[in-house]
Design an enzyme around this catalytic site. Structure first.
Site, short mmCIF file in Angstrom:
data_model
loop_
_atom_site.label_atom_id
_atom_site.label_comp_id
_atom_site.label_asym_id
_atom_site.label_seq_id
_atom_site.Cartn_x
_atom_site.Cartn_y
_atom_site.Cartn_z
N SER A 66 -6.00 -16.02 42.19
CA SER A 66 -4.86 -15.52 42.96
C SER A 66 -4.82 -14.00 43.11
O SER A 66 -3.96 -13.49 43.83
CB SER A 66 -3.55 -16.00 42.35
OG SER A 66 -3.32 -17.35 42.71
N LYS A 204 -1.25 -7.70 40.38
CA LYS A 204 -1.30 -9.12 40.72
C LYS A 204 -2.14 -9.85 39.68
O LYS A 204 -3.24 -9.41 39.34
CB LYS A 204 -1.91 -9.33 42.11
CG LYS A 204 -1.97 -10.80 42.53
CD LYS A 204 -0.59 -11.35 42.80
CE LYS A 204 -0.59 -12.89 42.92
NZ LYS A 204 -0.59 -13.57 41.61
N THR A 205 -1.60 -10.96 39.20
CA THR A 205 -2.34 -11.81 38.27
C THR A 205 -3.15 -12.86 39.01
O THR A 205 -2.95 -13.12 40.20
CB THR A 205 -1.37 -12.53 37.32
OG1 THR A 205 -0.43 -13.28 38.11
CG2 THR A 205 -0.65 -11.56 36.41
N GLY A 206 -4.06 -13.48 38.30
CA GLY A 206 -4.83 -14.61 38.81
C GLY A 206 -5.24 -15.50 37.65
O GLY A 206 -5.38 -15.03 36.52
#
Length: 263
Positions: A66, A204-206
């Site tokens: 993501s 932003k994480t993923g």
């Protein structure tokens, strides 16, 4: 460690990216104490170097999961697949691993909730050929998307290293990507996490293969005044509790380097 700050926005060309690596024993100790296999890298524009933990892993490409929602947003806006970050897209009506994904929403909310089906809907609107062209123009990782437009960032073949993530985000933060200024600004706006008059944190994480074991990411940049510090972290998520360590280790690493991770 002394804080690395300087006046003025430091603009760098992608052609200049070939920087010395400095290993941080303090950041390495953070990962060791947490029992986590991973890497952290930050670009220090003052000394024009990369600094972090585990250079070999920092150069190793992984599926972006993501974190790809950042360039994905930029691409969708640029090709006018959506009117803006508030336009509501359909999630499709299928059961999802997380209840919060089971409703229609715009990109601003979808990126905060890391809503996969919303961004899959956006990918289908963009289309395969425009998406492939954009990946190459942005020079994002290996720029490979294979045959399917709506899952290549989740399962491959798209891959990117932590160092490549940091350089990509530096260009986004500077507004020097080959995309309209307004689209870059809108993308920056929806990943702003915290800020005050002189400081900001974007990220932003993923999580590849969520909610099961996979590669976890946290990428973004810190900004003090006009100076930008892009960073990227990835780690092995072996159990669900490891997911929280993405941001925890990332913020702790920023603090070690003298950058405030929260106000």
């Amino acid at each position: 460690m002394k804080r690395i700050v300087a006046p003025g926005l430091l603009l760098l060309s992608i052609n200049a990216y070939a920087h010395e690596w400095q290993e941080s024993p303090e950041i390495t100790q953070l990962f060791q104490e947490a029992g986590i296999s991973g890497t952290f890298v930050l670009y220090d524009p003052i000394n024009q170097r990369l600094i972090g933990h585990d250079h070999a892993r920092a150069t190793t490409p992984f599926v972006p999961a993501s974190t790809f929602k950042v360039p994905h947003t930029l691409i969708g806006l640029t090709v006018e697949a959506v009117d803006g970050v508030h336009e509501v897209l359909p999630y499709g009506g299928e059961p999802q691993p997380f209840d919060v994904w089971e409703r229609d929403m715009g990109l601003r909310e979808a990126i905060e909730l890391s809503n996969v089906p919303i961004y899959q809907a956006l990918a289908r609107r963009i289309g395969k050929e425009p998406m492939q062209t954009a990946l190459r123009e942005l020079d994002y990782g290996n720029a490979e998307m294979g045959e399917h437009v709506d899952d290549f960032w989740l399962v491959g073949p798209l891959e990117i290293s932590a160092i490549e993530q940091a350089y990509f985000l530096l260009e986004l933060a500077q507004g020097t990507l080959p995309a309209p200024d307004w689209a870059q600004q809108a993308t920056r706006d929806i990943i702003l996490l915290e800020h005050d008059e002189s400081w900001a944190l974007y990220g932003k994480t993923g999580w590849e293969n969520a909610p099961d074991p996979g590669i976890g990411w946290w990428v973004g940049w810190a900004q003090e005044g006009d100076t930008l510090y892009p960073f990227a972290l990835n780690l092995d998520i072996k159990e669900a509790g490891d997911a929280a360590k993405r941001v925890e280790l990332g913020k702790a690493s920023l603090e070690i380097l003298g950058l405030p991770a929260q106000q």
